[in-house]
Design a protein around this motif. Sequence first.
Motif, mmCIF file in Angstrom:
data_model
loop_
_atom_site.group_PDB
_atom_site.id
_atom_site.type_symbol
_atom_site.label_atom_id
_atom_site.label_comp_id
_atom_site.label_asym_id
_atom_site.label_seq_id
_atom_site.Cartn_x
_atom_site.Cartn_y
_atom_site.Cartn_z
ATOM 1 N N MET A 1 0.851 -1.200 0.000
ATOM 2 C CA MET A 1 0.000 0.000 0.000
ATOM 3 C C MET A 1 0.886 1.248 0.000
ATOM 4 O O MET A 1 1.787 1.380 0.840
ATOM 5 C CB MET A 1 -0.854 -0.033 1.290
ATOM 6 N N SER A 2 0.665 2.156 -0.935
ATOM 7 C CA SER A 2 1.479 3.364 -0.924
ATOM 8 C C SER A 2 0.847 4.384 0.032
ATOM 9 O O SER A 2 -0.373 4.423 0.209
ATOM 10 C CB SER A 2 1.642 3.946 -2.327
ATOM 11 N N VAL A 3 1.719 5.178 0.629
ATOM 12 C CA VAL A 3 1.263 6.110 1.658
ATOM 13 C C VAL A 3 1.012 7.477 1.051
ATOM 14 O O VAL A 3 1.919 8.109 0.514
ATOM 15 C CB VAL A 3 2.308 6.219 2.786
ATOM 16 N N VAL A 4 -0.215 7.940 1.159
ATOM 17 C CA VAL A 4 -0.594 9.232 0.603
ATOM 18 C C VAL A 4 -1.014 10.197 1.708
ATOM 19 O O VAL A 4 -0.761 11.384 1.647
ATOM 20 C CB VAL A 4 -1.749 9.035 -0.411
ATOM 21 N N SER A 5 -1.652 9.649 2.745
ATOM 22 C CA SER A 5 -2.183 10.510 3.808
ATOM 23 C C SER A 5 -1.764 9.956 5.184
ATOM 24 O O SER A 5 -1.267 8.830 5.292
ATOM 25 C CB SER A 5 -3.712 10.530 3.734
ATOM 26 N N LEU A 6 -2.025 10.740 6.222
ATOM 27 C CA LEU A 6 -1.739 10.247 7.567
ATOM 28 C C LEU A 6 -2.614 9.045 7.906
ATOM 29 O O LEU A 6 -2.220 8.169 8.667
ATOM 30 C CB LEU A 6 -1.941 11.365 8.599
ATOM 31 N N LYS A 7 -3.812 9.011 7.344
ATOM 32 C CA LYS A 7 -4.703 7.869 7.572
ATOM 33 C C LYS A 7 -4.032 6.572 7.104
ATOM 34 O O LYS A 7 -4.124 5.537 7.775
ATOM 35 C CB LYS A 7 -6.017 8.108 6.800
ATOM 36 N N ASP A 8 -3.336 6.642 5.951
ATOM 37 C CA ASP A 8 -2.621 5.457 5.454
ATOM 38 C C ASP A 8 -1.556 5.020 6.465
ATOM 39 O O ASP A 8 -1.396 3.831 6.752
ATOM 40 C CB ASP A 8 -1.935 5.748 4.105
ATOM 41 N N LEU A 9 -0.822 6.000 6.987
ATOM 42 C CA LEU A 9 0.209 5.674 7.982
ATOM 43 C C LEU A 9 -0.425 5.045 9.222
ATOM 44 O O LEU A 9 0.111 4.102 9.803
ATOM 45 C CB LEU A 9 0.969 6.937 8.408
ATOM 46 N N GLU A 10 -1.584 5.573 9.603
ATOM 47 C CA GLU A 10 -2.264 5.053 10.799
ATOM 48 C C GLU A 10 -2.645 3.581 10.593
ATOM 49 O O GLU A 10 -2.444 2.742 11.475
ATOM 50 C CB GLU A 10 -3.514 5.891 11.091
ATOM 51 N N ILE A 11 -3.166 3.265 9.419
ATOM 52 C CA ILE A 11 -3.591 1.882 9.150
ATOM 53 C C ILE A 11 -2.385 0.943 9.177
ATOM 54 O O ILE A 11 -2.408 -0.105 9.831
ATOM 55 C CB ILE A 11 -4.326 1.808 7.784
ATOM 56 N N ILE A 12 -1.315 1.357 8.516
ATOM 57 C CA ILE A 12 -0.121 0.495 8.478
ATOM 58 C C ILE A 12 0.446 0.330 9.894
ATOM 59 O O ILE A 12 0.790 -0.767 10.320
ATOM 60 C CB ILE A 12 0.939 1.084 7.521
ATOM 61 N N ALA A 13 0.517 1.443 10.644
ATOM 62 C CA ALA A 13 1.065 1.381 12.008
ATOM 63 C C ALA A 13 0.213 0.472 12.892
ATOM 64 O O ALA A 13 0.735 -0.308 13.695
ATOM 65 C CB ALA A 13 1.147 2.785 12.611
ATOM 66 N N SER A 14 -1.102 0.527 12.720
ATOM 67 C CA SER A 14 -1.968 -0.300 13.584
ATOM 68 C C SER A 14 -1.745 -1.776 13.294
ATOM 69 O O SER A 14 -1.853 -2.618 14.180
ATOM 70 C CB SER A 14 -3.444 0.076 13.394
ATOM 71 N N GLN A 15 -1.383 -2.097 12.038
ATOM 72 C CA GLN A 15 -1.135 -3.500 11.698
ATOM 73 C C GLN A 15 0.222 -3.974 12.228
ATOM 74 O O GLN A 15 0.402 -5.146 12.534
ATOM 75 C CB GLN A 15 -1.197 -3.683 10.174
ATOM 76 N N LYS A 16 1.183 -3.050 12.337
ATOM 77 C CA LYS A 16 2.533 -3.437 12.752
ATOM 78 C C LYS A 16 2.740 -3.404 14.266
ATOM 79 O O LYS A 16 3.758 -3.879 14.770
ATOM 80 C CB LYS A 16 3.558 -2.457 12.135
ATOM 81 N N THR A 17 1.820 -2.776 14.980
ATOM 82 C CA THR A 17 2.056 -2.501 16.410
ATOM 83 C C THR A 17 1.323 -3.516 17.281
ATOM 84 O O THR A 17 0.150 -3.788 17.032
ATOM 85 C CB THR A 17 1.561 -1.070 16.737
ATOM 86 N N PRO A 18 1.998 -4.076 18.301
ATOM 87 C CA PRO A 18 1.303 -5.005 19.209
ATOM 88 C C PRO A 18 0.036 -4.362 19.790
ATOM 89 O O PRO A 18 0.007 -3.142 20.044
ATOM 90 C CB PRO A 18 2.333 -5.279 20.311
ATOM 91 N N HIS A 19 -0.964 -5.185 19.987
ATOM 92 C CA HIS A 19 -2.298 -4.716 20.358
ATOM 93 C C HIS A 19 -2.304 -3.769 21.576
ATOM 94 O O HIS A 19 -2.923 -2.697 21.536
ATOM 95 C CB HIS A 19 -3.160 -5.956 20.614
ATOM 96 N N ASP A 20 -1.591 -4.151 22.647
ATOM 97 C CA ASP A 20 -1.667 -3.307 23.854
ATOM 98 C C ASP A 20 -0.940 -1.974 23.653
ATOM 99 O O ASP A 20 -1.362 -0.932 24.157
ATOM 100 C CB ASP A 20 -1.167 -4.049 25.108
ATOM 101 N N MET A 21 0.150 -2.013 22.880
ATOM 102 C CA MET A 21 0.878 -0.763 22.604
ATOM 103 C C MET A 21 0.021 0.132 21.711
ATOM 104 O O MET A 21 -0.003 1.360 21.891
ATOM 105 C CB MET A 21 2.216 -1.095 21.915
ATOM 106 N N TRP A 22 -0.700 -0.482 20.762
ATOM 107 C CA TRP A 22 -1.562 0.315 19.895
ATOM 108 C C TRP A 22 -2.655 1.006 20.723
ATOM 109 O O TRP A 22 -2.936 2.205 20.564
ATOM 110 C CB TRP A 22 -2.202 -0.541 18.794
ATOM 111 N N ASP A 23 -3.252 0.248 21.631
ATOM 112 C CA ASP A 23 -4.298 0.840 22.480
ATOM 113 C C ASP A 23 -3.741 1.996 23.316
ATOM 114 O O ASP A 23 -4.411 3.007 23.531
ATOM 115 C CB ASP A 23 -4.895 -0.219 23.416
#
Length: 362
Positions: A1-23
């Motif tokens: 997925m190419s990154v165009v907006s901060l929303k894109d970064l948010e989605i990618i980060a949420s997939q890469k980050t452990p659940h409790d750290m994301w929360d």
Amino acid sequence: MSVVSLKDLEIIASQKTPHDMWDFIDGAAFDEVTKRRNLSKFEEITINPSFLVDVGDRDLSTTVLGEKIGFPVMVAPAGGQRQHHPEGERATARGAGMADTLYALPTGSGYSIEEVAEVATGPLWFQLYHSYDDITENLVKRAKEAGYKAICLTVDTPTSGAKEKDLRNDMHRTEHLYNGSLRHNPEWLSRKGAQGARDFADWDVSGYMGLTWDRLDWLKSLTDLPLVIKGVRTVADAVKCAEYGADAIVVSNHGGRQIDRTLSSIETLAPISAAVGDRLEIYLDSGVRRGADAFIALALGARGVFVGRPLFWGLAYDGADGVKLMLDILRSEFDRALSYCGFKNVSEITRSAVNVPLSWDL
Ligand SMILES: Cc1cc2nc3c(=O)[nH]c(=O)nc-3n(C[C@H](O)[C@H](O)[C@H](O)COP(=O)(O)O)c2cc1C
């Protein structure tokens, strides 16, 4: 997925980050009403374009407390960066510098005041959580020595935030990733509240030893650095900040992480600006996700804005380069808003460039 907006970064980060750290990063206090309000109130404001104006040669730069930055978006202080990414605050400081803007280092940083200053190329502020006089004195003096440009006192945490996701996840900080500036004084680490860990939820509602208005003089006497007060939510407190000699304020509700059911930052900005805008510099954070949000904030009286959660999204995506990418996206969006409204630089932005709903009536 190419990154165009901060929303894109948010989605990618949420997939890469452990659940409790994301929360921990994403979460806010109680029902998270204020967190949602921070975003939705920005969407209620509209922008008035203005065409057939020569905007070919634009300059997005500005100054904050005399320091030049390339565009009016800065990186907010946030604990937990080293638990989230091994390079933590050093990567964030590098990313902010590469994007030509300012970074505010939190008290609860995994790397020390000096370790971050070593790698930073842009201006730095030191965010202070006051707990004990001797620790504050030590930190403030070191910040000055290391070249930081201001002390940013966060005042909106009389107790820790009620972030229920963290309580449910039993989320705890990894101590050594939060005490970079205190690790040479191990005796300080056992003192409650010393590590600036107030963004961690705690069942314990006993207060921290915060400062009071009448003690700001003491804080100011420790250094000749300017004093920024972060966490101002009301006109009444903004007026007090001016009266007690603050050089600047950050209109902020901490991204909704501390107390729920307050107004959004953007709603309170215009009345605060009308009351004290001629006496101190005003910045805003909480809910800035688009360059247009920054533009709206400037039209309503802010000199600059900060982003909090998005720094973690950039870090997760690609360390310092990810933070730079996040800021570059905001810069180009801000530039578009400026040019579509017929402005060539930030000082030209006027209140009439935006429409605030009449129903706000604040
Ligand atoms: C994970 C996290 C940790 C934070 N830690 C601090 C902190 O240590 N000191 C502070 O003044 N603000 C802290 N904040 C608040 C930010 O400085 C900022 O006010 C807020 O994130 C802005 O809202 P936004 O996330 O919607 O951009 C933290 C925010 C987050 C997301």
